[in-house]
Design a protein around this motif. Structure first.
Motif, PDB file in Angstrom:
ATOM      1  N   SER A   1       0.904  -1.452   0.023  1.00 41.88           N
ATOM      2  CA  SER A   1       0.029   0.040  -0.061  1.00 41.88           C
ATOM      3  C   SER A   1       0.649   1.222   0.016  1.00 41.88           C
ATOM      4  O   SER A   1       0.330   2.327  -0.549  1.00 41.88           O
ATOM      5  N   SER A   2       2.167   1.164   0.519  1.00 41.80           N
ATOM      6  CA  SER A   2       2.908   2.310   0.634  1.00 41.80           C
ATOM      7  C   SER A   2       3.467   2.525  -0.582  1.00 41.80           C
ATOM      8  O   SER A   2       3.468   3.909  -1.088  1.00 41.80           O
ATOM      9  N   ILE A   3       3.736   1.673  -1.718  1.00 40.79           N
ATOM     10  CA  ILE A   3       4.169   1.968  -2.876  1.00 40.79           C
ATOM     11  C   ILE A   3       3.065   2.481  -3.681  1.00 40.79           C
ATOM     12  O   ILE A   3       3.179   3.497  -4.575  1.00 40.79           O
ATOM     13  N   CYS A   4       1.787   1.894  -3.520  1.00 39.01           N
ATOM     14  CA  CYS A   4       0.571   2.507  -4.176  1.00 39.01           C
ATOM     15  C   CYS A   4       0.471   3.952  -4.024  1.00 39.01           C
ATOM     16  O   CYS A   4       0.250   4.740  -4.832  1.00 39.01           O
ATOM     17  N   LYS A   5       0.591   4.281  -2.706  1.00 41.61           N
ATOM     18  CA  LYS A   5       0.456   5.900  -2.567  1.00 41.61           C
ATOM     19  C   LYS A   5       1.602   6.652  -3.091  1.00 41.61           C
ATOM     20  O   LYS A   5       1.160   7.819  -3.564  1.00 41.61           O
ATOM     21  N   GLU A   6       2.756   6.156  -3.117  1.00 44.95           N
ATOM     22  CA  GLU A   6       3.812   6.587  -3.774  1.00 44.95           C
ATOM     23  C   GLU A   6       3.365   6.899  -5.573  1.00 44.95           C
ATOM     24  O   GLU A   6       3.579   8.091  -6.068  1.00 44.95           O
ATOM     25  N   CYS A   7       2.803   6.083  -6.172  1.00 43.82           N
ATOM     26  CA  CYS A   7       2.395   6.076  -7.372  1.00 43.82           C
ATOM     27  C   CYS A   7       1.352   6.915  -7.637  1.00 43.82           C
ATOM     28  O   CYS A   7       1.371   7.619  -8.467  1.00 43.82           O
ATOM     29  N   ILE A   8       0.516   7.060  -6.690  1.00 47.12           N
ATOM     30  CA  ILE A   8      -0.780   8.107  -6.775  1.00 47.12           C
ATOM     31  C   ILE A   8      -0.002   9.409  -6.878  1.00 47.12           C
ATOM     32  O   ILE A   8      -0.859  10.235  -7.655  1.00 47.12           O
ATOM     33  N   LYS A   9       0.719   9.740  -6.088  1.00 47.98           N
ATOM     34  CA  LYS A   9       1.332  11.022  -6.129  1.00 47.98           C
ATOM     35  C   LYS A   9       2.045  11.647  -7.606  1.00 47.98           C
ATOM     36  O   LYS A   9       1.998  12.397  -8.034  1.00 47.98           O
ATOM     37  N   PHE A  10       2.724  10.311  -8.012  1.00 49.23           N
ATOM     38  CA  PHE A  10       3.139  10.577  -9.424  1.00 49.23           C
ATOM     39  C   PHE A  10       1.867  10.726 -10.800  1.00 49.23           C
ATOM     40  O   PHE A  10       2.308  11.368 -11.554  1.00 49.23           O
ATOM     41  N   LEU A  11       1.173  10.130 -10.267  1.00 49.01           N
ATOM     42  CA  LEU A  11       0.113   9.918 -11.327  1.00 49.01           C
ATOM     43  C   LEU A  11      -1.147  11.067 -11.438  1.00 49.01           C
ATOM     44  O   LEU A  11      -1.254  11.556 -12.388  1.00 49.01           O
ATOM     45  N   ARG A  12      -1.124  11.745 -10.283  1.00 50.26           N
ATOM     46  CA  ARG A  12      -2.204  12.664 -10.017  1.00 50.26           C
ATOM     47  C   ARG A  12      -1.990  13.976 -11.007  1.00 50.26           C
ATOM     48  O   ARG A  12      -2.663  14.385 -11.768  1.00 50.26           O
ATOM     49  N   PRO A  13      -0.551  14.559 -11.040  1.00 53.95           N
ATOM     50  CA  PRO A  13      -0.239  15.557 -11.913  1.00 53.95           C
ATOM     51  C   PRO A  13      -0.556  15.369 -13.518  1.00 53.95           C
ATOM     52  O   PRO A  13      -0.673  16.227 -14.398  1.00 53.95           O
ATOM     53  N   SER A  14      -0.158  14.068 -14.013  1.00 54.77           N
ATOM     54  CA  SER A  14      -0.059  13.638 -15.135  1.00 54.77           C
ATOM     55  C   SER A  14      -1.442  13.160 -15.802  1.00 54.77           C
ATOM     56  O   SER A  14      -1.526  13.338 -16.783  1.00 54.77           O
ATOM     57  N   LEU A  15      -2.556  13.166 -15.034  1.00 55.14           N
ATOM     58  CA  LEU A  15      -4.007  12.539 -15.319  1.00 55.14           C
ATOM     59  C   LEU A  15      -4.911  13.975 -15.588  1.00 55.14           C
ATOM     60  O   LEU A  15      -4.707  14.651 -14.889  1.00 55.14           O
ATOM     61  N   PRO A  16      -5.685  13.757 -16.442  1.00 54.50           N
ATOM     62  CA  PRO A  16      -6.673  14.977 -16.646  1.00 54.50           C
ATOM     63  C   PRO A  16      -7.572  15.053 -15.165  1.00 54.50           C
ATOM     64  O   PRO A  16      -7.907  13.999 -14.587  1.00 54.50           O
ATOM     65  N   ALA A  17      -8.145  16.182 -15.178  1.00 59.28           N
ATOM     66  CA  ALA A  17      -9.022  16.432 -13.835  1.00 59.28           C
ATOM     67  C   ALA A  17     -10.279  15.684 -13.991  1.00 59.28           C
ATOM     68  O   ALA A  17     -10.781  15.199 -12.853  1.00 59.28           O
ATOM     69  N   THR A  18     -10.608  15.160 -15.128  1.00 57.37           N
ATOM     70  CA  THR A  18     -11.721  14.406 -15.340  1.00 57.37           C
ATOM     71  C   THR A  18     -11.686  12.757 -14.707  1.00 57.37           C
ATOM     72  O   THR A  18     -12.613  12.081 -14.813  1.00 57.37           O
ATOM     73  N   ILE A  19     -10.425  12.341 -14.609  1.00 61.09           N
ATOM     74  CA  ILE A  19     -10.156  10.984 -13.906  1.00 61.09           C
ATOM     75  C   ILE A  19     -10.182  11.107 -12.511  1.00 61.09           C
ATOM     76  O   ILE A  19      -9.019  11.970 -12.004  1.00 61.09           O
ATOM     77  N   ALA A  20     -10.664  10.453 -11.605  1.00 65.19           N
ATOM     78  CA  ALA A  20     -10.792  10.350 -10.119  1.00 65.19           C
ATOM     79  C   ALA A  20      -9.776   9.152  -9.757  1.00 65.19           C
ATOM     80  O   ALA A  20      -9.978   8.068 -10.591  1.00 65.19           O
ATOM     81  N   ILE A  21      -9.048   9.213  -8.897  1.00 63.55           N
ATOM     82  CA  ILE A  21      -8.095   8.351  -8.520  1.00 63.55           C
ATOM     83  C   ILE A  21      -8.739   7.757  -7.131  1.00 63.55           C
ATOM     84  O   ILE A  21      -8.923   8.527  -6.029  1.00 63.55           O
ATOM     85  N   VAL A  22      -9.057   6.410  -6.876  1.00 63.92           N
ATOM     86  CA  VAL A  22      -9.247   5.936  -5.456  1.00 63.92           C
ATOM     87  C   VAL A  22      -8.344   5.264  -4.916  1.00 63.92           C
ATOM     88  O   VAL A  22      -7.770   3.958  -5.502  1.00 63.92           O
ATOM     89  N   ASP A  23      -7.832   5.234  -3.773  1.00 64.10           N
ATOM     90  CA  ASP A  23      -6.931   4.433  -3.009  1.00 64.10           C
ATOM     91  C   ASP A  23      -7.647   3.491  -2.133  1.00 64.10           C
ATOM     92  O   ASP A  23      -8.176   4.166  -0.765  1.00 64.10           O
ATOM     93  N   ASP A  24      -8.064   2.357  -2.501  1.00 62.15           N
ATOM     94  CA  ASP A  24      -8.668   1.380  -1.570  1.00 62.15           C
ATOM     95  C   ASP A  24      -7.913   0.289  -0.893  1.00 62.15           C
ATOM     96  O   ASP A  24      -7.748  -0.619  -1.513  1.00 62.15           O
ATOM     97  N   VAL A  25      -7.470   0.662   0.320  1.00 55.30           N
ATOM     98  CA  VAL A  25      -6.526  -0.239   0.992  1.00 55.30           C
ATOM     99  C   VAL A  25      -7.591  -1.156   2.050  1.00 55.30           C
ATOM    100  O   VAL A  25      -7.989  -0.342   2.718  1.00 55.30           O
ATOM    101  N   LYS A  26      -7.482  -2.476   1.772  1.00 52.76           N
ATOM    102  CA  LYS A  26      -8.615  -3.134   2.674  1.00 52.76           C
ATOM    103  C   LYS A  26      -7.800  -4.066   3.668  1.00 52.76           C
ATOM    104  O   LYS A  26      -8.578  -4.880   4.488  1.00 52.76           O
ATOM    105  N   THR A  27      -6.665  -3.970   3.748  1.00 53.41           N
ATOM    106  CA  THR A  27      -5.922  -4.652   4.773  1.00 53.41           C
ATOM    107  C   THR A  27      -4.770  -4.116   5.271  1.00 53.41           C
ATOM    108  O   THR A  27      -4.240  -2.987   4.653  1.00 53.41           O
ATOM    109  N   GLU A  28      -4.231  -4.278   6.507  1.00 55.04           N
ATOM    110  CA  GLU A  28      -2.721  -3.813   6.993  1.00 55.04           C
ATOM    111  C   GLU A  28      -1.875  -4.918   6.741  1.00 55.04           C
ATOM    112  O   GLU A  28      -0.762  -4.829   7.099  1.00 55.04           O
ATOM    113  N   ASP A  29      -2.127  -6.100   6.371  1.00 51.81           N
ATOM    114  CA  ASP A  29      -1.371  -7.237   6.322  1.00 51.81           C
ATOM    115  C   ASP A  29      -1.303  -7.373   4.789  1.00 51.81           C
ATOM    116  O   ASP A  29      -1.315  -8.260   4.121  1.00 51.81           O
TER     117      ASP A  29
END
Length: 636
Positions: free
Chosen positions: A340-368
């Motif tokens: 999940s920590s790598i996913c959060k880093e990737c979302i930071k990279f992705l957000r500026p490069s994607l159009p505002a019409t695309i929503a990003i959902v970070d859905d972490v369902k476990t800590e294991d």
């Protein structure tokens, strides 16, 4: 085997006239007229020739005297039965030579109904029996053959199918017999194959190839088949016979082999690109870092060097991506981390490069979600999948979801992930709400160079994803539906190990040292930049352009060098050869080998040899660490 039938011959006024019985005898192969006691009254030439007795001598003798005891008794009994019943006797006899004889005994009746003689007709049916038996054996072989057999008539109607066909297709013979052969080909793709087959049949030619056919239960199978004409006398067509073999499983294996061959070719290409490109990047990175150290904080020139470094590091990541296509790359560097920590880093990279019409959902369902993997490569997997998802929604907008959950892979779930073993996994799902993928693209999605991005795609992204996940012991499953969207489910083995506390990287100042270093590399630009970086760290450097020159220089003063730093891939004497020669003569010498890609050496092999390893392209920081650890092993 015998049977009787109420029939008999009426004698003419003078039944003893041999010419009358001779005329009768011409109706069969062997014929004779015998008296009730077995005396031969008349016979045709065929009987005499068969028994090798002249006809005049044969007539008048007792028929039973010409056969062995058992055969004579058997034939006497059949004659007696005909006399007593007054009915014709039909039975199958066997000669002493083993021939099969079809025998008929007709009682000859006088006007008053009295039996005065027996007319015996014998036909040798050995050849006919052999044909019947051969046909039976052939029919049994076809019926029990492993391959499916279909026989069509000249109108392409099905006349016969064997048991293997019933098992392969699920259709029984009663269901398909009399049906047109076209009923076995459903859908546009199968109809195209049928047209090719019918075209060959119209020309009277045989056809061989592979087709898809649909079973009764709706499952599609791939079939390797031949269709051949059946011809009678003078080439007259009687129909067609088709032999089918189910190669569905074989086709899967062939596809896997082709994929492996493609990846082997890509890996060879990747190795060459990585070696050359890393040698180009090395001087760029080192000179940019050196330039930064010479300029004050906040200067515009220092900012330019930062931009150069950022671009060079992106290029280095691209080389690593290309190199990951090869299974022969240097060993990965697995560490424990939360997916999940790598996913959060990737979302930071992705957000500026994607159009505002695309929503990003970070859905972490476990800590294991702790895994043991190379974080750089897992980052690459997520970015490749997320970038593809963003491209699918660039025009219409939508939602990009990155979900993480823990799963237990059970045997019943392996149909979804056939490449995954039973066990504990973390599943990453990258899902979009784009236009989805056409069915014909699904099977090729992971093929190298296959892309639907007309001017911006390389066709390597999903191939890289598949290879990275497979190397980490995981599996990938693709789901897509036109008009709904696409989802990639990535399984990675879950680790039960405890994550260690993070360690801060040392700064350049702590890596300063002293001593004479012998540096050898055939790239002039890399010799210049590396020697400058080493001098900045406090070392004295002697450079050589070849392994032989370095060996000769070292041989003159073996105690004068604290470290030998050598490239692996060089013309003539390689860095590995140089290291072996020096260490065989002076085992105490410290050696570090550098390489962007080499099948000769990797970090594990280097460690076994007691030497260091530095991956190209390296930074000043990485260079200082490698040199310090080699000269002062275990030092702080």
């Amino acid at each position: 085997m015998a049977s009787s039938k109420s029939s008999g011959f009426k004698a003419r006024e003078n039944p003893s006239r041999s010419e009358d019985w001779a005329n009768l005898a011409t109706a069969t192969s062997f014929a004779l007229l015998i008296a009730p006691d077995g005396t031969i009254i008349a016979a045709n030439e065929a009987v005499a020739r068969r028994l090798e007795i002249p006809l005049p001598q044969f007539v008048g003798s007792c028929i039973y005297d010409h056969f062995p005891g058992e055969a004579a008794e058997r034939r006497r009994a059949m004659a007696k039965r005909a006399m007593e019943s007054g009915a014709a006797q039909y039975y199958e006899d066997v000669s002493t030579s083993g021939n099969v004889l079809d025998t008929v005994i007709h009682p000859v009746l006088e006007q008053d109904g009295k039996i005065t003689a027996l007319a015996v007709f014998v036909t040798d049916v050995t050849g006919q029996q052999r044909i019947v038996h051969e046909r039976l054996r052939m029919a049994t072989a076809i019926e029990q053959a492993v391959e499916a057999v279909v026989i069509y008539d000249t109108t392409f109607s099905i006349r016969y199918v064997n048991q293997a066909f019933e098992e392969m297709t699920g259709y029984s013979q009663s269901e398909v017999r009399g049906q047109s052969g076209e009923t076995l080909y459903q859908g546009i793709h199968q109809q195209k194959s049928l047209k090719l087959i019918r075209a060959a049949m119209d020309e009277g030619d045989a056809w061989t190839g592979r087709t898809f056919n649909t079973r009764k239960d709706g499952r599609v199978i791939q079939v390797e088949k031949t269709v051949s004409p059946i011809r009678g006398r003078f080439g007259v067509p009687l129909g067609w016979v088709s032999v089918w073999r189910d190669v569905t499983h074989v086709a899967v294996l062939e596809k896997q082999l082709r994929q492996a061959q493609k990846m082997e070719a890509i890996g060879t290409l990747a190795g060459g690109i990585a070696h050359d490109f890393n040698n180009i990047l090395g001087p760029i990175i080192l000179h940019a870092e050196l330039g930064q150290t010479m300029l004050p904080e906040g200067s515009s020139a220092r900012l330019s060097f930062s931009e150069i470094l950022e671009a060079a590091n992106r290029a280095r990541e691209l080389v690593d991506q290309i190199l990951s296509l090869s299974r022969k790359h240097e060993a990965d560097d697995p560490v424990l981390f939360r997916l999940s920590s790598i996913c959060k880093e990737c979302i930071k990279f992705l957000r500026p490069s994607l159009p505002a019409t695309i929503a990003i959902v970070d859905d972490v369902k476990t800590e294991d979600d702790v895994i043991l993997a190379d974080p750089t490569q897992i980052h690459q997997v997520i970015m490749n999948l997320a970038t593809n998802a963003g491209h699918a929604m660039r025009e219409s907008g939508g939602t990009l979801t990155l979900a993480v959950q823990a799963v237990e892979m059970k045997q019943s779930m392996r149909t979804l992930f056939p490449d995954a073993e039973v066990g504990s996994y973390v599943m990453l799902t990258v899902k979009d709400t784009g236009q989805g993928m056409p069915e014909e693209h699904l099977e090729r999605a992971f093929d190298p160079f296959f892309t639907t991005k007309k001017s911006i795609g390389t066709g390597l992204g999903l191939t890289v994803v598949h290879n990275i996940v497979a190397r980490h012991g995981g599996a990938v499953r693709l789901e897509s539906k036109a008009g709904v969207g696409t989802a990639f489910h990535v399984l990675l083995p879950r680790s039960s190990m405890v994550m260690p506390a993070s360690v801060l990287a040392p700064d350049v100042g702590s890596m300063r040292g002293s001593g004479q270093i012998l540096f050898v590399d055939d790239e002039a630009a890399l010799r210049t930049s590396t020697s400058m970086a080493l001098e900045l760290l406090g070392y004295e450097v002697t450079c050589c352009a070849s392994g032989q020159a370095a060996y000769d220089l070292f041989h003159e003063q073996p105690d004068g060098y604290a470290l030998v730093l050598a490239d692996v891939t060089m013309p003539g004497m390689t860095g590995l050869d140089l290291a072996r020669r020096i260490m065989s003569e002076h085992p105490e010498t410290r050696v570090v080998l550098t390489s962007g890609f080499s099948e000769l050496i990797n970090p594990e092999k280097a460690k076994e040899m007691g030497i260091g390893f530095l991956k190209k392209p390296y930074s000043t920081n990485a260079l200082g660490l490698a040199v310090r650890d080699a000269i002062e092993p275990g030092g702080d």
